[in-house]
Design an enzyme around this catalytic site. Sequence first.
Site, PDB file in Angstrom:
ATOM      1  CG  HIS A  69      -1.717   1.186   1.492  1.00  0.00           C
ATOM      2  ND1 HIS A  69      -3.084   1.186   1.469  1.00  0.00           N
ATOM      3  CD2 HIS A  69      -1.352   2.449   1.809  1.00  0.00           C
ATOM      4  CE1 HIS A  69      -3.534   2.398   1.742  1.00  0.00           C
ATOM      5  NE2 HIS A  69      -2.497   3.192   1.968  1.00  0.00           N
ATOM      6  CD  GLU A  70       1.965   3.602   3.629  1.00  0.00           C
ATOM      7  OE1 GLU A  70       2.345   4.699   3.156  1.00  0.00           O
ATOM      8  OE2 GLU A  70       0.854   3.459   4.144  1.00  0.00           O
ATOM      9  CG  HIS A 126       0.382   6.101  -0.764  1.00  0.00           C
ATOM     10  ND1 HIS A 126      -0.711   6.738  -1.265  1.00  0.00           N
ATOM     11  CD2 HIS A 126      -0.035   5.462   0.350  1.00  0.00           C
ATOM     12  CE1 HIS A 126      -1.753   6.489  -0.481  1.00  0.00           C
ATOM     13  NE2 HIS A 126      -1.370   5.713   0.507  1.00  0.00           N
TER      14      HIS A 126
HETATM   15 ZN   LIG Z   1      -2.285   5.192   2.314  1.00  0.00          ZN
END
Ligand SMILES: [Zn+2]
Length: 379
Positions: free
Chosen positions: A70-71, A74
């Site tokens: 998830h990170e 980004h």
């Molecule tokens: Zn996030």
Amino acid sequence: MVKMGSAFNLGKVFGIQFRLHYTWFIIFVLVTVSLSWQYFPFAYPGRGQLLYWVLGTVTSLLFFASVVAHELAHSLVSRINGIPVRSITLFIFGGVAQITREAARPGAELRMAAAGPACSLVIGGLFYLLWLFTRGVIEPIAALAEWLFIINIAVAVFNLIPGFPLDGGRVFRSLLWHFTGNYKRSTQIAVRVGQGVGYLFILAGILIVFLRPFGLSWFNGVWLAFIGWFLENAASSSYRQVQWQDALRGFSASQVMTSDSPVVPPNITVSELVQGYLLTSGHHFFMVTNEGRLEGILTLENIKSVPQQSWNMTQVKEIMTPVDKLKVAHPDQDALSVLEQMEENAINQIPVVSGDRVIGLIARDNLIRFLRTRSELGM
Ligand SMILES: [Zn+2]
């Protein structure tokens, strides 16, 4: 406020430093224990406890990998948009990416913010497929896949709450920003919503503790209130950060430094320093220079590390923090990046060095004074 300190370096992926906040160990143990003691024995009964522990640990690790993905989503999208990511710190509720600056356009911010939840949804979908194919065939894998499907969807949904600084809050801000063209105003609104969501969580948590509706336990209420408190805090502190960033934008280190910082020679003794400089000047921070060249810095902590009876025999250069172990700023460096540098290294002062000459000092209180004076003058 969640500090960026108290984190362990994990190593680099795609040139991004990954750090593990100590709270992660708490959640990791809690998740593993609840999976091994409750979830797996219930979902897949009649097996040995050892198998449950193995499944619980593997599932926790895969959950961890999901948060990292998830990170990374980004970070990779922000890099595509020309904003490098320095480090990612993994917290109890996910991660915080240390981007070097904010997006310059709402479209870029929207893509950067949406990438994480989108990634979690995709991972959730993959575990859903795994669950479909293994259900009734390989039960332990199916149980693992089902839990990871649900948790990844939950991570996506939680992060899409439209309160800043959650991903959803950033998406919300980017939309406001796109339609109003006003970055500052959009941030203010998104932060207010973030604080509002935090207060709602706290209120709901308190109601659950006292009323226990729908068979919920007091523990659920405490947990919800804790998340609310965390959200409110994160919103408030990110707002302060945005205000600082806004106020410091466009200033260089040389414009915000003080050039009257106390300078002492390296070969005086500690007692000469205390008598001649420390007690009279009121400064708690000194730069040790030899003919203008910085050799190190000295704080009250350094001085206190020497017992008083040795002050006569100890020279300043023996106890200073030497220049090669020191963080320094450059005169034309962005004032904001100096502040970030201080925050990252948990230091309160930083010498400004040009070539090998010290030309000034930036202390946190100076920055606060600088900003306060400017706002009093209405600048
Ligand atoms: Zn996030």
